[in-house]
Design an enzyme around this catalytic site. Structure first.
Site, PDB file in Angstrom:
ATOM      1  N   HIS A 127       0.817  -1.219   0.000  1.00 40.30           N
ATOM      2  CA  HIS A 127       0.000   0.000   0.000  1.00 40.30           C
ATOM      3  C   HIS A 127       0.850   1.269   0.000  1.00 40.30           C
ATOM      4  CE1 HIS A 127       0.445  -0.243   4.511  1.00 40.30           C
ATOM      5  NE2 HIS A 127       0.495   1.066   4.379  1.00 40.30           N
ATOM      6  N   ASP A 157       0.225  -7.629   1.350  1.00 43.08           N
ATOM      7  CA  ASP A 157       0.663  -6.234   1.509  1.00 43.08           C
ATOM      8  C   ASP A 157       2.183  -6.122   1.508  1.00 43.08           C
ATOM      9  OD1 ASP A 157       0.262  -3.522   1.696  1.00 43.08           O
ATOM     10  OD2 ASP A 157       0.047  -3.501   3.874  1.00 43.08           O
ATOM     11  N   SER A 236       4.679   2.263   8.094  1.00 41.42           N
ATOM     12  CA  SER A 236       4.347   1.135   7.231  1.00 41.42           C
ATOM     13  C   SER A 236       5.545   0.755   6.363  1.00 41.42           C
ATOM     14  CB  SER A 236       3.164   1.490   6.329  1.00 41.42           C
ATOM     15  OG  SER A 236       1.992   1.665   7.075  1.00 41.42           O
TER      16      SER A 236
END
Length: 404
Positions: A127, A157, A236
């Protein structure tokens, strides 16, 4: 002569501090932006604290003398690991429709990443790079380079980038640990770039194991590590480390009502990351075992039909499910919807939702055979009624698309 003597004494102090911190021989270029670990930053702090005192007084001061042994280990861990953690920025061309100005390249997202191997591969979250037209990777020395996408695994992911063009030398890779021998309560460290604040260190513990996080493709990411190390937007794609500086997870999500850290962060276990990354580097894609079916949403099966299980919406021709006689949903010529088979069990385990099916499928490989328990139902004027159950064996094939 006096200045030269003072300079030599100061150099010996610096060398002694580097040796104590475990940093001797490392090349640091960014003293101002790193919170801990740079000899220049510590030297300036010590000199300011002593009010410009003579080097004799400075030589007696150990910058880490007041730290506990645990704190010294943390300082050394951060100083070593942050050399391999980078800042990933996704760029996109934006054009003003009301002017004739050329398109501008604007950052549209950012996150963290870490160096995987000595070939210039960088691992981050899918993402973070999703929808980017160009990717920029900023290294700890503030050198910014363009990265290319090697491959992505949206279901987990995970994305793999490659850097190296124009770099004098590649950053060292982080050592990889294992996520199979983790314990609730053991120490964790997260390094990333939350809110654009580069190379931020947070610490905590493993607060839970075997958590399931719903991925962006609708498939769950199983077996995730829960940690209370502060994770915020920008973390992230960064590494979750153990107390020896080994990567045990890839930071991917936070559970929060506000979007900021609430003490519940999630990381993809490194063993799962390794499986995906190895395939992405060698093949450019991830292949998973598949039944060869497309499923109806759980809420449709439970609320519209009123049964538990996974409704087969479509069966791929030539797949293992098709060869085993699994039936999909279809609309008859008279307009009546004929429901397909409903999967209510796999390998003797009950299936109530798609999550139950996903969990078992994650443990299988291409070529394996699974046993499905199927429920057949029929709709009429009185609603939905069960017609019978049967068991079939399905040989799994490879899948790279959105099917199960």
């Amino acid at each position: 002569s006096t200045r030269r003597t003072q300079a030599m004494r100061f150099a010996r102090l610096t060398s002694r501090w580097l040796h104590a911190a475990g940093l001797r021989g490392r090349s640091w270029v960014r003293p101002a932006s790193i919170a801990v670990g740079t000899c220049a930053g510590v030297a300036l702090t010590a000199e300011s604290a002593l009010g410009g005192a003579a080097p004799e007084a400075l030589a007696e001061a150990d910058p880490m003398k007041d730290l506990t042994e645990d704190e010294r280990r943390t300082v050394r861990l951060f100083a070593s690991a942050c050399e391999s953690v980078c800042f990933v920025t996704s760029m996109r061309q934006v054009r003003d429709m009301f002017s004739f100005s050329p398109a501008l390249e604007m950052p549209v997202g950012s996150g963290s990443g870490f160096v995987w191997d000595d070939k210039g591969h960088v691992v981050t979250n899918y993402h973070v790079v999703q929808g980017a037209q160009e990717l920029r990777v900023t290294l700890p020395n503030q050198e910014s380079v363009t990265a290319t996408v090697v491959g992505t695994d949206p279901d987990r992911d995970i994305a793999v980038l490659r850097i190296g063009n124009g770099l004098k030398s590649l950053p060292k890779p982080l050592p990889l640990g294992s996520s199979t021998r983790l314990f609730v309560g053991q120490t964790t460290y997260a390094i990333g770039n939350p809110f654009g604040l580069d190379h931020t260190l947070t610490s905590g513990v493993v607060s839970g194991l075997e958590r399931d996080v719903m991925g962006r493709t609708g498939r769950p990411i199983t077996g995730c590590i829960q940690t209370d190390a502060a994770l915020n937007p920008g973390n992230s794609g960064g590494p979750l480390l153990d107390s020896r500086g080994r990567v045990i997870g890839l930071n991917t999500a936070i559970y929060s009502t506000s979007g900021a850290n609430a003490g519940v962060g999630m990381a993809i276990p490194i063993d799962s990351v390794r499986l995906s990354v190895d395939q992405l580097i060698t093949k450019g894609r991830v292949e998973r075992a598949s039944l060869g079916v497309r499923m109806a949403p759980d809420h449709f099966t439970q609320h519209r039909i009123g049964v538990t299980g996974v409704l087969v919406f479509e069966v791929q021709p030539g797949s293992g499910a098709a060869n085993a006689g699994v039936r999909g949903t279809r609309r008859l010529k008279n307009g009546v919807l004929q429901l397909g088979d409903i999967i209510v069990g796999i390998n003797k385990r009950p299936v109530k939702t798609s999550l139950d099916l996903f969990k078992v499928m994650e443990t299988t490989a291409v070529g394996d055979s699974v046993e499905l328990e199927l429920l057949t139902v029929k709709t009429d004027d009185f609603g939905v009624r069960e017609e019978g159950r049967r068991t079939v064996h399905v040989r799994l094939s490879g899948m790279t698309g959105p099917r199960m």
